[in-house]
Design a protein around this motif. Structure first.
Motif, PDB file in Angstrom:
ATOM      1  N   TYR A   1       0.649  -1.294   0.187  1.00  0.00           N
ATOM      2  CA  TYR A   1       0.116  -0.032  -0.045  1.00  0.00           C
ATOM      3  C   TYR A   1       0.979   1.269   0.014  1.00  0.00           C
ATOM      4  CZ  TYR A   1      -2.285  -3.586   2.570  1.00  0.00           C
ATOM      5  OH  TYR A   1      -3.101  -4.892   2.968  1.00  0.00           O
ATOM      6  N   TRP A   2       0.539   2.229  -0.634  1.00  0.00           N
ATOM      7  CA  TRP A   2       1.148   3.593  -0.672  1.00  0.00           C
ATOM      8  C   TRP A   2       0.345   4.845  -1.349  1.00  0.00           C
ATOM      9  CZ3 TRP A   2       3.693  -0.468  -3.773  1.00  0.00           C
ATOM     10  CH2 TRP A   2       3.320  -0.547  -4.938  1.00  0.00           C
ATOM     11  N   SER A   3       0.897   5.919  -0.969  1.00  0.00           N
ATOM     12  CA  SER A   3       0.425   7.208  -1.771  1.00  0.00           C
ATOM     13  C   SER A   3       1.394   7.558  -2.594  1.00  0.00           C
ATOM     14  CB  SER A   3       0.035   8.110  -0.637  1.00  0.00           C
ATOM     15  OG  SER A   3      -0.987   7.608   0.217  1.00  0.00           O
ATOM     16  N   VAL A   4       0.807   7.913  -3.933  1.00  0.00           N
ATOM     17  CA  VAL A   4       1.763   8.421  -4.992  1.00  0.00           C
ATOM     18  C   VAL A   4       2.171  10.145  -4.766  1.00  0.00           C
ATOM     19  CG1 VAL A   4       2.247   8.889  -7.233  1.00  0.00           C
ATOM     20  CG2 VAL A   4       0.895   6.749  -6.423  1.00  0.00           C
ATOM     21  N   ASP A   5       3.273  10.595  -4.610  1.00  0.00           N
ATOM     22  CA  ASP A   5       3.648  11.811  -4.584  1.00  0.00           C
ATOM     23  C   ASP A   5       2.940  12.645  -5.773  1.00  0.00           C
ATOM     24  OD1 ASP A   5       5.022  11.993  -2.140  1.00  0.00           O
ATOM     25  OD2 ASP A   5       6.931  11.688  -2.965  1.00  0.00           O
TER      26      ASP A   5
ATOM     27  N   TYR B   1       6.342   8.006 -11.722  1.00  0.00           N
ATOM     28  CA  TYR B   1       5.846   7.056 -11.044  1.00  0.00           C
ATOM     29  C   TYR B   1       5.052   5.846 -11.728  1.00  0.00           C
ATOM     30  CZ  TYR B   1       2.222   4.125  -8.568  1.00  0.00           C
ATOM     31  OH  TYR B   1       1.832   3.117  -8.067  1.00  0.00           O
ATOM     32  N   GLN B   2       4.248   6.010 -12.657  1.00  0.00           N
ATOM     33  CA  GLN B   2       3.564   5.302 -13.636  1.00  0.00           C
ATOM     34  C   GLN B   2       4.498   4.548 -14.617  1.00  0.00           C
ATOM     35  OE1 GLN B   2       0.826   7.989 -15.444  1.00  0.00           O
ATOM     36  NE2 GLN B   2      -0.782   7.752 -13.632  1.00  0.00           N
ATOM     37  N   LYS B   3       5.573   4.984 -15.096  1.00  0.00           N
ATOM     38  CA  LYS B   3       6.526   4.676 -16.153  1.00  0.00           C
ATOM     39  C   LYS B   3       7.312   3.543 -15.013  1.00  0.00           C
ATOM     40  CE  LYS B   3       7.127   8.610 -19.080  1.00  0.00           C
ATOM     41  NZ  LYS B   3       7.876   9.625 -19.297  1.00  0.00           N
ATOM     42  N   PHE B   4       7.816   3.990 -13.888  1.00  0.00           N
ATOM     43  CA  PHE B   4       8.633   3.030 -13.198  1.00  0.00           C
ATOM     44  C   PHE B   4       7.852   1.791 -12.682  1.00  0.00           C
ATOM     45  CE2 PHE B   4       9.372   1.920  -8.638  1.00  0.00           C
ATOM     46  CZ  PHE B   4      10.681   1.171  -8.842  1.00  0.00           C
ATOM     47  N   VAL B   5       6.578   2.119 -12.289  1.00  0.00           N
ATOM     48  CA  VAL B   5       6.086   0.669 -11.857  1.00  0.00           C
ATOM     49  C   VAL B   5       5.808  -0.033 -13.081  1.00  0.00           C
ATOM     50  CG1 VAL B   5       3.565   0.217 -11.041  1.00  0.00           C
ATOM     51  CG2 VAL B   5       4.904   1.860  -9.681  1.00  0.00           C
ATOM     52  N   ILE B   6       5.299   0.396 -14.101  1.00  0.00           N
ATOM     53  CA  ILE B   6       4.935  -0.450 -15.357  1.00  0.00           C
ATOM     54  C   ILE B   6       6.350  -1.019 -15.950  1.00  0.00           C
ATOM     55  CG2 ILE B   6       4.056  -0.489 -17.692  1.00  0.00           C
ATOM     56  CD1 ILE B   6       2.063   1.733 -16.500  1.00  0.00           C
ATOM     57  N   ARG B   7       7.342  -0.439 -16.015  1.00  0.00           N
ATOM     58  CA  ARG B   7       8.475  -0.754 -16.830  1.00  0.00           C
ATOM     59  C   ARG B   7       9.453  -1.699 -15.860  1.00  0.00           C
ATOM     60  NH1 ARG B   7       9.506   4.666 -20.251  1.00  0.00           N
ATOM     61  NH2 ARG B   7       7.718   4.428 -21.540  1.00  0.00           N
ATOM     62  N   LYS B   8       9.565  -1.268 -14.349  1.00  0.00           N
ATOM     63  CA  LYS B   8      10.447  -1.467 -13.774  1.00  0.00           C
ATOM     64  C   LYS B   8       9.859  -2.638 -12.481  1.00  0.00           C
ATOM     65  CE  LYS B   8      14.692   0.418 -13.818  1.00  0.00           C
ATOM     66  NZ  LYS B   8      15.771   1.411 -13.160  1.00  0.00           N
TER      67      LYS B   8
ATOM     68  N   ARG C   1      15.545  -5.069  -2.519  1.00  0.00           N
ATOM     69  CA  ARG C   1      15.724  -3.999  -1.883  1.00  0.00           C
ATOM     70  C   ARG C   1      15.616  -2.724  -2.738  1.00  0.00           C
ATOM     71  NH1 ARG C   1      20.241  -6.490   1.263  1.00  0.00           N
ATOM     72  NH2 ARG C   1      19.099  -8.404   1.869  1.00  0.00           N
ATOM     73  N   GLU C   2      16.209  -2.933  -3.825  1.00  0.00           N
ATOM     74  CA  GLU C   2      16.900  -1.884  -5.135  1.00  0.00           C
ATOM     75  C   GLU C   2      15.416  -1.276  -5.753  1.00  0.00           C
ATOM     76  OE1 GLU C   2      19.126  -3.600  -7.940  1.00  0.00           O
ATOM     77  OE2 GLU C   2      20.987  -3.851  -6.744  1.00  0.00           O
ATOM     78  N   LEU C   3      14.389  -2.504  -6.019  1.00  0.00           N
ATOM     79  CA  LEU C   3      12.834  -1.826  -6.271  1.00  0.00           C
ATOM     80  C   LEU C   3      12.377  -0.915  -5.195  1.00  0.00           C
ATOM     81  CD1 LEU C   3      11.842  -5.096  -8.176  1.00  0.00           C
ATOM     82  CD2 LEU C   3      12.491  -3.087  -9.046  1.00  0.00           C
ATOM     83  N   THR C   4      12.423  -1.660  -3.986  1.00  0.00           N
ATOM     84  CA  THR C   4      11.589  -0.905  -2.887  1.00  0.00           C
ATOM     85  C   THR C   4      12.426   0.399  -2.701  1.00  0.00           C
ATOM     86  OG1 THR C   4      11.089  -2.730  -1.706  1.00  0.00           O
ATOM     87  CG2 THR C   4      11.072  -0.976  -0.390  1.00  0.00           C
ATOM     88  N   HIS C   5      13.560   0.663  -2.664  1.00  0.00           N
ATOM     89  CA  HIS C   5      14.349   1.971  -2.668  1.00  0.00           C
ATOM     90  C   HIS C   5      13.976   2.839  -3.935  1.00  0.00           C
ATOM     91  CE1 HIS C   5      17.841   4.695  -3.087  1.00  0.00           C
ATOM     92  NE2 HIS C   5      17.824   4.709  -1.962  1.00  0.00           N
ATOM     93  N   ASP C   6      13.803   2.253  -5.049  1.00  0.00           N
ATOM     94  CA  ASP C   6      13.501   3.222  -6.238  1.00  0.00           C
ATOM     95  C   ASP C   6      12.068   3.689  -6.166  1.00  0.00           C
ATOM     96  OD1 ASP C   6      16.162   2.996  -7.059  1.00  0.00           O
ATOM     97  OD2 ASP C   6      15.381   1.323  -8.603  1.00  0.00           O
ATOM     98  N   LEU C   7      11.401   2.920  -5.587  1.00  0.00           N
ATOM     99  CA  LEU C   7       9.793   2.921  -5.538  1.00  0.00           C
ATOM    100  C   LEU C   7       9.709   4.262  -4.429  1.00  0.00           C
ATOM    101  CD1 LEU C   7       6.627   2.332  -5.835  1.00  0.00           C
ATOM    102  CD2 LEU C   7       6.980   0.746  -3.959  1.00  0.00           C
ATOM    103  N   LEU C   8      10.304   4.429  -3.321  1.00  0.00           N
ATOM    104  CA  LEU C   8      10.256   5.518  -2.271  1.00  0.00           C
ATOM    105  C   LEU C   8      10.545   6.700  -3.033  1.00  0.00           C
ATOM    106  CD1 LEU C   8      11.627   3.321   0.684  1.00  0.00           C
ATOM    107  CD2 LEU C   8       9.190   3.948   0.379  1.00  0.00           C
ATOM    108  N   HIS C   9      11.225   6.828  -4.034  1.00  0.00           N
ATOM    109  CA  HIS C   9      11.396   8.084  -4.826  1.00  0.00           C
ATOM    110  C   HIS C   9      10.054   8.814  -5.284  1.00  0.00           C
ATOM    111  CE1 HIS C   9      15.768   8.052  -4.584  1.00  0.00           C
ATOM    112  NE2 HIS C   9      15.778   6.836  -5.051  1.00  0.00           N
ATOM    113  N   TYR C  10       8.895   7.748  -5.312  1.00  0.00           N
ATOM    114  CA  TYR C  10       7.867   8.443  -5.954  1.00  0.00           C
ATOM    115  C   TYR C  10       6.517   8.339  -5.104  1.00  0.00           C
ATOM    116  CZ  TYR C  10      10.379   7.148 -10.005  1.00  0.00           C
ATOM    117  OH  TYR C  10      11.608   6.990 -10.900  1.00  0.00           O
ATOM    118  N   VAL C  11       6.816   7.505  -3.823  1.00  0.00           N
ATOM    119  CA  VAL C  11       5.735   7.341  -2.918  1.00  0.00           C
ATOM    120  C   VAL C  11       6.009   7.665  -1.508  1.00  0.00           C
ATOM    121  CG1 VAL C  11       4.801   5.569  -4.446  1.00  0.00           C
ATOM    122  CG2 VAL C  11       6.114   4.983  -2.389  1.00  0.00           C
ATOM    123  N   ARG C  12       4.822   7.768  -0.592  1.00  0.00           N
ATOM    124  CA  ARG C  12       4.989   7.836   0.729  1.00  0.00           C
ATOM    125  C   ARG C  12       4.073   7.041   1.345  1.00  0.00           C
ATOM    126  NH1 ARG C  12       1.801  11.385  -1.310  1.00  0.00           N
ATOM    127  NH2 ARG C  12       0.290  12.717  -0.331  1.00  0.00           N
TER     128      ARG C  12
END
Length: 94
Positions: free
Chosen positions: A8-12, A19-26, A74-85
């Motif tokens: 679960y998260w909230s998008v900045d 964020y949309q590109k990251f989630v779909i592509r990576k 860990r890398e995916l989660t770290h990258d996700l945290l650049h876009y969400v809270r």
């Protein structure tokens, strides 16, 4: 026995397109490669909690635990945290 892995998260707001590109592509392909198969995702429109709900399934708890310890996770989660809270995860064993 299959195990659910929910996130679960909230998008900045300012980062929505990236964020949309990251989630779909990576993020989703990366999770699938780890053995956490993303089977559903929802956007929550009403309420004061997380905006996004993502549901994944793994074949068993040991495979899920191995995936969650993997450096790639860990890398995916770290990258996700650049876009969400407010990012949280839940493991459901039935």
């Amino acid at each position: 026995m299959p195990v659910k892995f929910n996130q679960y998260w909230s998008v900045d707001f300012d980062k929505t397109k990236d964020y949309q590109k990251f989630v779909i592509r990576k993020f989703i392909p990366g999770m699938n490669k780890l053995g956490i198969h993303i089977v559903a995702g929802w956007t929550v429109l009403i309420g004061g909690y997380s905006d996004i709900f993502l549901e994944g399934i793994s074949n068993d708890l040991q495979l899920l635990e191995r995936a969650l310890r993997d450096t790639k996770y860990r890398e995916l989660t770290h990258d996700l945290l650049h876009y969400v809270r407010h990012c949280e995860s839940t493991v459901l064993v039935g």
